[in-house]
Design a protein around this motif. Structure first.
Motif, PDB file in Angstrom:
ATOM      1  N   LEU A   1       0.885  -1.068   0.095  1.00 35.01           N
ATOM      2  CA  LEU A   1       0.044  -0.148   0.171  1.00 35.01           C
ATOM      3  C   LEU A   1       0.771   0.991  -0.241  1.00 35.01           C
ATOM      4  O   LEU A   1       0.570   2.398  -0.628  1.00 35.01           O
ATOM      5  N   ILE A   2       2.062   0.806   0.651  1.00 33.31           N
ATOM      6  CA  ILE A   2       2.814   2.329   0.565  1.00 33.31           C
ATOM      7  C   ILE A   2       3.417   2.924  -0.563  1.00 33.31           C
ATOM      8  O   ILE A   2       3.727   4.213  -0.843  1.00 33.31           O
ATOM      9  N   VAL A   3       4.154   1.718  -1.187  1.00 33.89           N
ATOM     10  CA  VAL A   3       4.286   1.363  -2.800  1.00 33.89           C
ATOM     11  C   VAL A   3       3.411   2.628  -3.370  1.00 33.89           C
ATOM     12  O   VAL A   3       3.592   2.920  -4.708  1.00 33.89           O
ATOM     13  N   PHE A   4       2.010   1.957  -3.138  1.00 36.29           N
ATOM     14  CA  PHE A   4       0.912   2.100  -4.916  1.00 36.29           C
ATOM     15  C   PHE A   4       0.764   3.928  -4.403  1.00 36.29           C
ATOM     16  O   PHE A   4      -0.165   4.326  -4.872  1.00 36.29           O
ATOM     17  N   ILE A   5       0.205   4.197  -2.429  1.00 33.73           N
ATOM     18  CA  ILE A   5       0.635   5.450  -2.179  1.00 33.73           C
ATOM     19  C   ILE A   5       0.647   6.519  -3.181  1.00 33.73           C
ATOM     20  O   ILE A   5       0.886   7.536  -4.135  1.00 33.73           O
ATOM     21  N   GLY A   6       2.591   5.750  -2.437  1.00 31.88           N
ATOM     22  CA  GLY A   6       3.468   6.850  -3.729  1.00 31.88           C
ATOM     23  C   GLY A   6       3.415   6.756  -4.830  1.00 31.88           C
ATOM     24  O   GLY A   6       3.681   8.460  -5.859  1.00 31.88           O
ATOM     25  N   ASN A   7       3.478   6.291  -5.664  1.00 31.21           N
ATOM     26  CA  ASN A   7       3.599   5.791  -6.722  1.00 31.21           C
ATOM     27  C   ASN A   7       1.705   6.617  -7.809  1.00 31.21           C
ATOM     28  O   ASN A   7       1.804   7.264  -8.358  1.00 31.21           O
ATOM     29  N   PHE A   8       1.349   6.796  -6.739  1.00 33.46           N
ATOM     30  CA  PHE A   8      -0.360   7.388  -7.510  1.00 33.46           C
ATOM     31  C   PHE A   8      -0.197   8.720  -6.935  1.00 33.46           C
ATOM     32  O   PHE A   8      -0.353  10.196  -7.951  1.00 33.46           O
ATOM     33  N   ILE A   9       0.597   9.443  -5.581  1.00 33.36           N
ATOM     34  CA  ILE A   9       0.980  10.599  -6.260  1.00 33.36           C
ATOM     35  C   ILE A   9       1.686  11.380  -6.481  1.00 33.36           C
ATOM     36  O   ILE A   9       1.044  12.241  -7.751  1.00 33.36           O
ATOM     37  N   PHE A  10       3.203  10.458  -7.392  1.00 35.89           N
ATOM     38  CA  PHE A  10       3.843  11.002  -8.302  1.00 35.89           C
ATOM     39  C   PHE A  10       3.131  10.820  -9.322  1.00 35.89           C
ATOM     40  O   PHE A  10       3.576  11.549 -10.404  1.00 35.89           O
ATOM     41  N   ASN A  11       2.253   9.747 -10.319  1.00 34.53           N
ATOM     42  CA  ASN A  11       1.569   9.712 -11.331  1.00 34.53           C
ATOM     43  C   ASN A  11       0.883  11.861 -11.262  1.00 34.53           C
ATOM     44  O   ASN A  11       0.763  11.703 -13.086  1.00 34.53           O
ATOM     45  N   LYS A  12      -0.008  11.257  -9.847  1.00 34.61           N
ATOM     46  CA  LYS A  12      -0.489  12.590 -10.801  1.00 34.61           C
ATOM     47  C   LYS A  12       0.275  13.826 -10.337  1.00 34.61           C
ATOM     48  O   LYS A  12       0.042  14.791 -11.798  1.00 34.61           O
ATOM     49  N   LEU A  13       1.481  14.132 -10.466  1.00 33.69           N
ATOM     50  CA  LEU A  13       2.468  15.272 -10.322  1.00 33.69           C
ATOM     51  C   LEU A  13       3.188  15.382 -11.877  1.00 33.69           C
ATOM     52  O   LEU A  13       2.544  15.760 -12.221  1.00 33.69           O
ATOM     53  N   TYR A  14       2.779  13.452 -12.975  1.00 31.51           N
ATOM     54  CA  TYR A  14       3.612  13.753 -13.887  1.00 31.51           C
ATOM     55  C   TYR A  14       2.073  14.118 -14.738  1.00 31.51           C
ATOM     56  O   TYR A  14       3.465  14.680 -15.895  1.00 31.51           O
TER      57      TYR A  14
END
Length: 252
Positions: free
Chosen positions: A88-101
């Motif tokens: 879940l930690i990696v999922f949230i991190g990737n979700f935030i990064f993809n939003k910024l991207y």
């Protein structure tokens, strides 16, 4: 060679962890250096290396992280929750990064720089996992995990340097960025080791958490780029898993 191995086994655990983190950085750097041989380096080679490393890390996730955690505690709910939390930690991190991207102008150079940022952040939990393994499992389990992560770092370093080079960055600068993407790993390894040593009671939680992180990263990162190569890539995964499982069972 045997002398070097014996010497390593007799070193202080923190020094072993530091060396392991530096080895992971070394493989990232070697991957980045391949940009200087771009004319001779076939993409399928990187894909095969990537697939082998996936198999190795899959094996290490179970034999070096989850299995040792089950030996420390009988509380299966703690292990299960920690394992899911890691993913879940990696999922949230990737979700935030993809939003910024998605909010940025997607020109090729910015994509390359985002790839550099993504792989750098991706190396942070990997370093923590290495440190946790050296701090809380046996030396062979920690070594097998390090081997898997180090091999997997090779195509990552190459991905950063090749991407930047293909977008107009000079080879030596592209290589430098590739190397820098792995610099965080030795420091993260030391941090993971110290965390385990300072708070020993959370060892099974950290090991299960790390296993969740590893499995999520493995499944997320490995996507065969060409449909006609999927069979070969899957076989390489099985081969990598088998080799590391054999090593674990023989040296346990």
């Amino acid at each position: 060679m045997i002398f070097i191995i014996n010497y390593f086994f007799n070193l202080d655990n923190l020094l072993q962890t530091t060396i392991a983190g530096l080895v992971c950085l070394l493989f990232t750097s070697l991957g980045a250096f391949t940009v200087f041989f771009s004319k001779y380096f076939k993409k399928i080679t990187l894909d095969i290396i990537d697939a082998l490393s996936v198999g190795i890390m899959l094996s290490a996730t179970f034999f070096s992280l989850l299995f040792p955690a089950t030996k420390i505690t009988d509380n299966i709910y703690v292990l299960l929750f920690s394992f899911i939390a890691g993913g879940l930690i990696v999922f949230i991190g990737n979700f935030i990064f993809n939003k910024l991207y998605n909010n940025k102008n997607k020109n090729n150079l910015k994509r390359s720089l985002l790839l550099f940022t993504s792989i750098t952040l991706h190396n942070l939990p990997e370093g923590l996992v290495v440190g946790a393994a050296f701090g809380g499992t046996n030396i062979m389990a920690a070594l097998s995990l390090t081997i898997g992560i180090a091999i997997q770092n090779f195509p990552e370093g190459a991905a950063v340097s090749f991407s930047l080079y293909n977008n107009g960055i000079k080879k030596y600068r592209a290589c430098l960025f590739g190397i820098l993407s792995g610099v965080i790993e030795p420091f993260a390894a030391i941090s993971g080791f110290l965390l385990i040593k300072w708070v020993k009671d959370i060892l099974p939680v950290v090991l299960s958490l790390a296993a969740g992180v590893m499995l999520y990263v493995i499944l997320l990162e490995f996507t065969p780029k060409e449909d006609n190569k999927k069979d070969l890539m899957v076989f390489m995964i099985i081969l990598g898993f088998s080799l590391m499982m054999l090593l674990e069972l023989i040296l346990d």
